[in-house]
Enzyme design. Structure first.
Site, PDB file in Angstrom:
ATOM      1  N   GLU A  74      -4.955   2.099   2.779  1.00  0.00           N
ATOM      2  CA  GLU A  74      -5.026   0.893   3.622  1.00  0.00           C
ATOM      3  C   GLU A  74      -5.195   1.288   5.072  1.00  0.00           C
ATOM      4  OE1 GLU A  74      -4.015  -2.375   6.215  1.00  0.00           O
ATOM      5  OE2 GLU A  74      -2.921  -0.499   6.101  1.00  0.00           O
ATOM      6  N   GLU A  75      -4.516   2.378   5.477  1.00  0.00           N
ATOM      7  CA  GLU A  75      -4.419   2.686   6.902  1.00  0.00           C
ATOM      8  C   GLU A  75      -5.671   3.278   7.512  1.00  0.00           C
ATOM      9  OE1 GLU A  75      -2.243   1.524   8.571  1.00  0.00           O
ATOM     10  OE2 GLU A  75      -0.316   1.494   7.579  1.00  0.00           O
ATOM     11  N   HIS A  87       3.497   2.241  12.949  1.00  0.00           N
ATOM     12  CA  HIS A  87       2.632   3.398  13.209  1.00  0.00           C
ATOM     13  C   HIS A  87       3.293   4.438  14.106  1.00  0.00           C
ATOM     14  CE1 HIS A  87      -1.413   1.198  12.163  1.00  0.00           C
ATOM     15  NE2 HIS A  87      -0.462   0.975  11.281  1.00  0.00           N
ATOM     16  N   ASP A 128       5.950   0.078   6.729  1.00  0.00           N
ATOM     17  CA  ASP A 128       4.483   0.062   6.569  1.00  0.00           C
ATOM     18  C   ASP A 128       4.066   1.249   5.706  1.00  0.00           C
ATOM     19  OD1 ASP A 128       1.814  -0.526   6.870  1.00  0.00           O
ATOM     20  OD2 ASP A 128       1.681   0.151   8.945  1.00  0.00           O
ATOM     21  N   HIS A 181       0.812  -1.225   0.000  1.00  0.00           N
ATOM     22  CA  HIS A 181       0.000   0.000   0.000  1.00  0.00           C
ATOM     23  C   HIS A 181       0.840   1.266   0.000  1.00  0.00           C
ATOM     24  CE1 HIS A 181       0.156   0.800   4.426  1.00  0.00           C
ATOM     25  NE2 HIS A 181       0.012  -0.493   4.585  1.00  0.00           N
TER      26      HIS A 181
END
Lengths: 479, 479
Positions: A342-343, A442, A308, A296
């Site tokens: 996505e997040e 995150h 991420d 993503h």
């Protein structure tokens, strides 16, 4: 709908997916050996070896994270990442489409907290609390709110307190991330146990009239580092404090009343039109049949989204880059997808599922890498058990890189591919060593240095070899 | 004067002090065995055992860090800590004096930075850089400064660039803290190599006309965590960026010009009268002879100063607490000292050295714990070599706790005791396992959870047993 379902689903999947590192070989003896065509085996070995010496994927991660930076959905950086990846795929000779995804832009704003009243306090002083806003948070007034903190260790403890003791107060869910479990290889299980409070804590607190909700950050960092993430909007401010600050507040609250001054001012701006990047390396025999290899494009805004999920996008790009370099021609189309959002809602994969609803039968396999770039030990797969034997020679090609396990599961191995997996498409993800993944996940510390170049190469090898196998085997996998 | 000397001296000391964990036993065979009176041996064993089950020291660390909080010199919290420790020592029955230390208050102010121009940047965006102010920093204008960054890897590289390429720019000293060296047990050496740039980087940059100076944070954290600390005032803004941000800037600067917007607004307020806490457990036979056991009360402002140095103060308090609990009566006076201003000038130990200049001959030993609360492997000592054999039975008492090494050095084992050591007083510090100390040192993550209760107890045992030995041996150590 998926906005509310997605994070919990993802958490549940992770519990299962990351809890096992060794493939069961129970079925191995019951089925006849599968033999790949010699040319395919030779092509797969060439892909693997090229992946292990290429720096293309690393350069993509570097560009996405350092030159472009944090890529919160609908931000100018995320839009720039869309254009960048599309352009790179065009340079690789792929057919590139930008497919529409509508999503709002979320901007973090101010996030501060301080203890203003607590036992043993030095007169005239306050103490800073390190906090970050969760995406479902309402905004406090610009000047913040000041009220007492109630510390609970579970949803049950909150319920037991009841409205009388919760209304008007800030609830702190002090649920520790189990670092020992994560270090022992059960990172997903540790994550799943704690992330339920990130997703649904504010909702539970709001139902009892709380003024705001805080969680103990979901992750293993011991460095006063807050972890952000998705939370179900509940009409109250919602944040995450660091593990250290959760301890501090809990200790002080056990001694007497603790008052916190909390200011969180997130804003959500109107929807814009953004895009999934969809880039096809057209199949030579069955171009209508598609293998998706993906990661993503969007990230959280605190760090630069290296693990991420720039890494996931980069290994997907690397898979087709290597095929082009080696002049390999898959029979079926290999489609690189860079997912958007996505997040913070999953609108990218929702849009794809809608736009391609009629083509599900022609999607023969979907791969996503979204658990970092640690050493891959094999694959997580949601497949028909009869498909497993067909993958064995492919796993043998990867054995020398330590990536030869196959863990079958009942859940989608990735959140963006879940609509496709639900439609019956065989779904895969690399089974990464994720013992330290949730230390950085995150947070502001999700940065390029967390990528180990060799491990990224191993992931690229895994994605390229699996994708090329699915695109080139004489038959497709049974569904 | 010491303001400028202290940090470098401390760094140099640490290099030597922490680089060896094993005591040489070369002298052991050349001198006759020393025998302690049986009662003394029995008292020392009782102290050791009581230390290993007491939670007094931990409760002191908890109160200093969590109830009082960060204790920057001359802050209300530091003043409150003075009062708190004085009161606790009175409650233990000690004679307490507050001895004047004049020091200015330093307040951090705003500290922000962002990359505003760099290669590959998404149009209309900037990137946040995590920065913290060093204590010798001048303030930027309130609106900050914006200028190009020049990255260097050493003082020599800076010099080679010369005034022409440095004037008006922000110099970034990108000198990594050697994490492998630290993990291998040579943390002090790793620290010493990098901290020279924190202390003197701004001065070197200012001499070539730089607009500001930044260093790569001195420490091992990989969590986007900046490390603050003392720097020599050089008339320009001076800060420390995280390791991740140093990498980011260095990578981007290698691709093209990088411009940074930097705002640091520290303020220094007029001197106030603060105090060292000096608390005497009066000796039964030679009350005029003094053994000092100490740590420093002040801390940096980012964290709550648990390992630096509430732990040191707490184990000193614990030493006399245990003696009182066990009704032990040292022959000589044991003096607990809580030093003020170790971090930002050393005015506390300067003041003590002046105020007690006439009593140096009666100081028979000085102990300071200021390297955290890791497992102590023995002691670092600046002593006459002939004194070592006298300490052997004491080390045997501590052998069961793993604290029986003696590392002799030519430098003071602690910065606050250095004036006394220079005057010839035997000086000691626990030789702590400091492999992770510099991960947290001078950061927001120096908090209570970094204290391992058992290891704090081992440190308390070490300090109590050594202090009681020096105060109760028939003879004092040769100087």
């Amino acid at each position: 709908m998926l906005i509310k379902r997605s994070p919990l689903l993802k958490a549940v999947s992770l519990i299962v997916l990351l809890s096992f590192a060794v493939v069961s070989s129970a079925q191995r003896s019951r089925v006849p050996e599968v033999v790949y065509p010699p040319q395919l085996l030779s092509d797969l070995a060439a892909l693997r070896d090229a992946a292990l010496t290429s720096d293309y994927a690393y350069r993509q991660v570097a560009h996405l994270t350092e030159n472009i930076g944090p890529r919160m959905g609908a931000s100018p950086q995320a839009e720039h990442a869309v254009d960048y990846v599309a352009e790179q795929m065009r340079l690789q000779g792929l057919e590139v489409r930008l497919e529409e995804v509508r999503l709002p832009r979320w901007v973090r704003g101010i996030e501060t907290a301080e203890l203003v009243h607590y036992p043993g306090q030095a007169p005239g002083t306050t103490q800073r609390v390190v906090v970050t806003t969760l995406s479902g948070s309402s905004a406090t007034p610009a000047g913040g709110i000041t009220t007492e903190v109630v510390v609970v260790g579970s949803f049950d403890e909150l319920k037991a307190l009841g409205r009388e003791k919760v209304a008007g107060k800030i609830v702190l869910f002090n649920v520790p991330f189990d670092k020992k479990k994560a270090a022992a290889g059960y990172a997903g299980e540790a994550y799943g146990e704690a992330v339920a409070y990130r997703a649904a804590g504010a909702k539970a607190a709001a139902e009892l009239g709380a003024a705001a909700s805080l969680i103990r950050s979901v992750g293993g960092a011991e460095y006063r580092l807050p972890h952000t993430g998705y939370s179900v909007p509940a009409g109250i401010p919602a944040g995450a404090v660091t593990a250290e600050d959760a301890d501090l507040i809990a200790h002080l609250a056990s001694q007497g009343p603790v008052q916190l001054h909390l200011t969180l001012t997130p804003q959500t701006f109107p929807e814009i039109v953004s895009h999934n990047v969809v880039a096809d390396l057209r199949g030579s025999e069955h171009p209508e049949q598609v293998v998706v290899v993906s990661g993503h494009l969007d990230s959280w805004d605190l760090g630069t989204g290296a693990i991420d999920d720039a890494a996931g996008v980069a290994v997907a790009m690397e898979a087709v880059h290597l095929m082009q370099e080696l002049h390999l021609h898959p029979k079926r189309t290999i489609r690189v997808v860079g997912w958007m959002d996505e997040e913070n809602g999953g609108r990218g994969h929702d849009a794809y599922a809608k736009q391609h609803a009629a083509e599900m039968a022609n999607h023969v396999g979907v791969l996503e890498s979204d658990l970092g770039a640690g050493h891959p030990m094999g694959f997580i797969a949601k497949i028909n058990p009869d498909a497993a034997p067909l993958l064995r020679p492919m796993l043998e090609v990867l054995r020398s890189t330590g990536c030869n396990a196959l863990r079958q599961t009942d859940y989608s191995p990735g959140s963006d591919i879940s609509p496709l997996v639900k439609a019956g498409v065989p779904g895969f993800a690399p089974m990464q060593d994720s013992r330290t993944y949730f230390n950085y996940h995150h947070t502001a510390a999700d940065t390029l240095d967390k990528i180990v170049p060799r491990e990224l190469q191993e992931n690229a090898a895994a994605m390229a070899v699996l994708a090329y196998t699915l695109a080139s085997l004489p038959q497709t996998l049974p569904r």
